[in-house]
Design an enzyme around this catalytic site. Structure first.
Site, PDB file in Angstrom:
ATOM      1  N   GLU A 164      -7.092   5.100   7.686  1.00 19.95           N
ATOM      2  CA  GLU A 164      -6.535   6.316   7.521  1.00 19.95           C
ATOM      3  C   GLU A 164      -7.829   6.969   6.872  1.00 19.95           C
ATOM      4  O   GLU A 164      -8.105   8.141   7.144  1.00 19.95           O
ATOM      5  CB  GLU A 164      -5.592   6.416   6.636  1.00 19.95           C
ATOM      6  N   GLY A 221       2.285   2.255  10.668  1.00 20.02           N
ATOM      7  CA  GLY A 221       3.288   3.623  10.386  1.00 20.02           C
ATOM      8  C   GLY A 221       4.099   3.787  11.764  1.00 20.02           C
ATOM      9  O   GLY A 221       4.572   4.854  11.752  1.00 20.02           O
ATOM     10  N   GLY A 251       4.712   1.351   4.726  1.00 25.26           N
ATOM     11  CA  GLY A 251       6.054   1.816   4.663  1.00 25.26           C
ATOM     12  C   GLY A 251       7.074   0.930   4.041  1.00 25.26           C
ATOM     13  O   GLY A 251       7.740   1.314   2.910  1.00 25.26           O
ATOM     14  N   GLU A 294      -5.745  -4.584  10.522  1.00 30.29           N
ATOM     15  CA  GLU A 294      -4.506  -3.660  10.643  1.00 30.29           C
ATOM     16  C   GLU A 294      -4.961  -2.894  12.170  1.00 30.29           C
ATOM     17  O   GLU A 294      -5.636  -1.829  12.060  1.00 30.29           O
ATOM     18  CB  GLU A 294      -4.325  -2.674   9.652  1.00 30.29           C
ATOM     19  N   ASN A 304       0.929  -1.231   0.119  1.00 31.84           N
ATOM     20  CA  ASN A 304      -0.019  -0.070   0.072  1.00 31.84           C
ATOM     21  C   ASN A 304       0.850   1.373  -0.198  1.00 31.84           C
ATOM     22  O   ASN A 304       1.581   1.518   1.071  1.00 31.84           O
ATOM     23  CB  ASN A 304      -0.783  -0.083   1.149  1.00 31.84           C
ATOM     24  N   LYS A 318       0.129   4.294  -0.193  1.00 30.75           N
ATOM     25  CA  LYS A 318      -0.607   5.345   0.218  1.00 30.75           C
ATOM     26  C   LYS A 318      -0.327   6.795  -0.552  1.00 30.75           C
ATOM     27  O   LYS A 318      -0.128   6.394  -1.832  1.00 30.75           O
ATOM     28  CB  LYS A 318      -0.031   5.528   1.909  1.00 30.75           C
ATOM     29  N   SER A 327       3.187  -2.047  10.393  1.00 34.07           N
ATOM     30  CA  SER A 327       4.614  -2.235  10.576  1.00 34.07           C
ATOM     31  C   SER A 327       5.161  -3.581  10.031  1.00 34.07           C
ATOM     32  O   SER A 327       6.227  -4.171  10.920  1.00 34.07           O
ATOM     33  CB  SER A 327       5.302  -1.879  11.988  1.00 34.07           C
ATOM     34  N   HIS A 330      -9.610   1.622   4.820  1.00 36.57           N
ATOM     35  CA  HIS A 330      -8.473   1.648   5.689  1.00 36.57           C
ATOM     36  C   HIS A 330      -8.706   2.492   6.634  1.00 36.57           C
ATOM     37  O   HIS A 330      -9.194   3.652   6.517  1.00 36.57           O
ATOM     38  CB  HIS A 330      -7.435   2.270   4.549  1.00 36.57           C
TER      39      HIS A 330
HETATM   40  P1  PGA Z   1       2.671   0.353   7.592  1.00 36.27           P
HETATM   41  O1  PGA Z   1       1.302   0.637   6.953  1.00 36.27           O
HETATM   42  O2  PGA Z   1       3.250  -1.068   7.322  1.00 36.27           O
HETATM   43  O3  PGA Z   1       3.347   1.455   7.154  1.00 36.27           O
HETATM   44  O4  PGA Z   1       2.591   0.273   9.103  1.00 36.27           O
HETATM   45  C1  PGA Z   1       0.287  -0.612   6.803  1.00 36.27           C
HETATM   46  C2  PGA Z   1      -0.786   0.002   6.175  1.00 36.27           C
HETATM   47  O5  PGA Z   1      -1.454   0.965   6.790  1.00 36.27           O
HETATM   48  O6  PGA Z   1      -1.687  -0.668   5.345  1.00 36.27           O
END
Ligand code: PGA
Length: 248
Positions: free
Chosen positions: A97, A169, A229, A163, A9, A11, A207, A95
């Site tokens: 976010e 993140g 990330g 998640e 992803n 983002k 993460s 998601h």
């Molecule tokens: P992250 O994000 O691996 O940076 O923690 C995961 C996600 O939001 O899909």
């Protein structure tokens, strides 16, 4: 359904050139250019990435899909039919976010799921609790409420991504016990409440990195990973995909 599914992803990251370089690196590598690997590019680059992926085996995913199904006066929206048209195989839905910054409700998410399914795009419903909810002991109830929309979906293939918000993140990863508990809970819930989803795939996200991917992916009921990330670096994404490829 066999093998683990790993979706990167991106983002709101990359530009035309960096997206191209990242996809080129993924295509050049047999660890990433294979079934069971996908990239969720920003909407504005989906068509570009789709063209580049042609002939390869990496699947294309979108990071969102409109709740509106018909063409028309919905400025700024991208419909499921448009995503299918450019070659998206998956669409992330809900998601954290988007739930947080765009106030997406269960009602809107159900419409998104239905639109994706009707267009032949597999929705990836993201669920997860906040740190407060985890520490307050309500985490199973929160996930149950987020999963509830799946009971409204009659049929069709979909994926769930667990998640925990506090692990996205932040560098904080849920423990293997926490992951195993939640994935078993999600699978059981789906089995009892969401009809045909005995075959449902449940991904873990939050993460996931080169260093922890193998242990997470080997955890019971973990059918893959949603990687934020670490998916922006071809090197770390490759290690994660390689770990997934070794496991059934
Ligand atoms: P992250 O994000 O691996 O940076 O923690 C995961 C996600 O939001 O899909």
């Amino acid at each position: 359904m066999s093998g683990k599914l790993v979706i990167g992803n991106w983002k709101m990251n990359t530009r035309s050139e960096s997206a191209q370089a990242l996809v080129a690196a993924l295509l050049a590598d047999p660890a990433t250019n294979r079934d069971g690997v996908g990239v969720a590019a920003p909407a504005v680059y989906l068509a570009q990435v789709a063209r580049q992926l042609e002939g390869g085996r990496i699947a294309l995913a979108s990071q969102d899909v409109s709740r509106y199904d018909a063409d028309g006066a919905f400025t700024g929206e991208t419909s499921a039919a448009m995503l299918a048209d450019v070659g998206c195989r998956y669409a992330l839905v809900g998601h954290s976010e988007r739930r947080q910054y765009f106030a997406e409700s269960n009602e809107a998410l159900l419409r998104k799921m239905r639109n994706a399914l009707a267009a032949g795009v597999t929705p990836v419903l993201c669920v997860g609790e906040t740190l407060e909810q985890r520490e307050g002991g309500q985490y199973l109830e929160v996930i149950r409420q987020q999963l509830a929309i799946l009971a409204e979906i009659a049929d069709g293939e979909y994926v769930v991504a667990y998640e925990p918000v506090w692990a996205i993140g932040t560098g904080k990863v849920a423990s293997l016990e926490q992951i195993a508990e939640m994935h078993a809970f999600i699978k059981n819930w789906c089995l009892q409440n969401a009809g045909s989803s005995a075959n449902i795939r449940v991904l873990y996200g939050g993460s996931v990195k080169a260093e922890n991917a193998e242990a997470i992916l080997a955890t019971k009921n973990v059918d893959g990973a949603l990687v934020g990330g670490a998916s922006l670096s071809a090197d770390s994404f490759r290690v994660i995909c390689q770990a997934a490829g070794k496991l059934i």
